[in-house]
Scaffold this motif. Structure first.
Motif, short mmCIF file in Angstrom:
data_model
loop_
_atom_site.label_atom_id
_atom_site.label_comp_id
_atom_site.label_asym_id
_atom_site.label_seq_id
_atom_site.Cartn_x
_atom_site.Cartn_y
_atom_site.Cartn_z
N SER A 44 1.85 8.06 10.44
CA SER A 44 1.38 7.88 9.47
C SER A 44 1.75 8.19 8.65
O SER A 44 1.83 8.01 6.73
N ALA A 45 2.82 9.64 8.47
CA ALA A 45 3.72 10.06 7.03
C ALA A 45 4.61 9.07 6.96
O ALA A 45 4.34 9.16 6.11
N ASN A 46 4.70 7.85 7.26
CA ASN A 46 5.63 7.23 6.77
C ASN A 46 5.30 6.08 5.89
O ASN A 46 5.47 5.71 4.46
N LEU A 47 3.77 6.24 6.89
CA LEU A 47 2.47 5.63 5.97
C LEU A 47 2.84 5.91 4.14
O LEU A 47 2.64 5.20 2.98
N GLN A 48 2.35 6.65 4.43
CA GLN A 48 1.42 8.19 3.37
C GLN A 48 2.66 8.04 2.15
O GLN A 48 3.12 7.79 1.22
N SER A 49 4.06 7.77 2.93
CA SER A 49 5.51 8.15 2.11
C SER A 49 5.83 6.68 1.32
O SER A 49 5.25 6.85 -0.04
N ILE A 50 5.11 5.52 2.23
CA ILE A 50 5.18 4.29 1.17
C ILE A 50 3.92 3.96 0.52
O ILE A 50 4.22 3.49 -1.08
N ILE A 51 3.33 4.54 0.47
CA ILE A 51 1.62 4.77 -0.09
C ILE A 51 1.79 5.43 -1.38
O ILE A 51 1.98 5.09 -2.93
N ASP A 52 2.06 6.95 -1.40
CA ASP A 52 2.79 7.52 -2.68
C ASP A 52 3.72 6.96 -3.45
O ASP A 52 4.05 7.20 -5.33
N GLN A 53 4.81 6.41 -2.27
CA GLN A 53 6.13 5.53 -3.65
C GLN A 53 5.60 4.36 -4.70
O GLN A 53 5.63 4.53 -6.05
N VAL A 54 4.83 3.52 -4.04
CA VAL A 54 4.33 2.40 -5.02
C VAL A 54 3.08 2.62 -5.68
O VAL A 54 2.99 2.37 -6.96
N LYS A 55 2.01 4.12 -5.41
CA LYS A 55 1.45 4.59 -6.36
C LYS A 55 2.16 5.07 -7.83
O LYS A 55 2.58 5.13 -9.02
N ALA A 56 3.54 6.09 -6.74
CA ALA A 56 4.41 6.06 -8.10
C ALA A 56 5.04 5.34 -9.26
O ALA A 56 5.17 5.86 -10.01
N ARG A 57 5.45 4.57 -8.27
CA ARG A 57 6.08 3.28 -9.16
C ARG A 57 5.19 2.75 -10.13
O ARG A 57 5.91 1.93 -11.71
N ASN A 58 3.94 2.41 -9.77
CA ASN A 58 2.79 1.90 -10.30
C ASN A 58 1.79 2.10 -10.23
O ASN A 58 0.81 1.95 -8.83
N PRO A 59 1.35 3.14 -11.21
CA PRO A 59 -0.02 4.32 -10.82
C PRO A 59 -1.71 3.05 -11.06
O PRO A 59 -2.49 3.52 -9.90
#
Length: 146
Positions: A44-59
């Motif tokens: 879950s933390a790994n997937l959340q990290s990916i989501i966070d990175q996507v949002k940071a690069r492209n909100p």
């Protein structure tokens, strides 16, 4: 390519990038993590990290979480239940769209899977793309109309 064929009529600017690694954990997280005994908290933390990175690069990115259920009987049903719930919980937490079960209609169907009984064959992939498309199409149409 099946997804590209679905997106092409909506707009020419869509790109589908296969960034997967066989047996690895990239964006379709989960089942290999489960088979390898990775704790759910870490998956879950790994997937959340990916989501966070996507949002940071492209909100403004539209994120679709694609859930998956065990294609074979799970030895630990408590783990399996929590595993399945994890995708919906992440979708709710992040206000994203959710495909509840990528393998719906394919799992357990010998004619739709390779001889290993786990991985979909070409006919199975056609069903997988439809499972994703039901959720992705309205998002793609909205993005394509902008």
């Amino acid at each position: 390519m099946l997804l590209v064929e679905k997106l092409r009529p909506i707009g020419p600017n869509f790109r589908v990038i296969n960034a997967s690694a066989s047996g690895g954990t990239i964006l379709e997280l989960g089942i290999n993590d489960a088979f390898n005994g990775v704790p759910l908290e870490q998956t879950s933390a790994n997937l959340q990290s990916i989501i966070d990175q996507v949002k940071a690069r492209n909100p403004n990115a539209s994120i679709v979480i694609v859930g998956i259920q065990f294609p074979i009987a799970a030895p630990d049903s408590e783990y399996a239940t929590a595993f399945v719930k994890m995708f919906g919980e992440l979708a709710a937490k992040n206000h994203t769209a959710l495909v509840p079960n990528l393998l719906e209609g394919v799992v357990g169907e010998p004619k739709l899977n390779l001889p290993d009984g786990i991985h979909p064959n070409a006919a199975g992939h056609k069903i997988l793309v439809e499972n994703v498309w039901r959720v992705l199409e309205p998002i793609a149409r909205e993005v394509g109309s902008k």
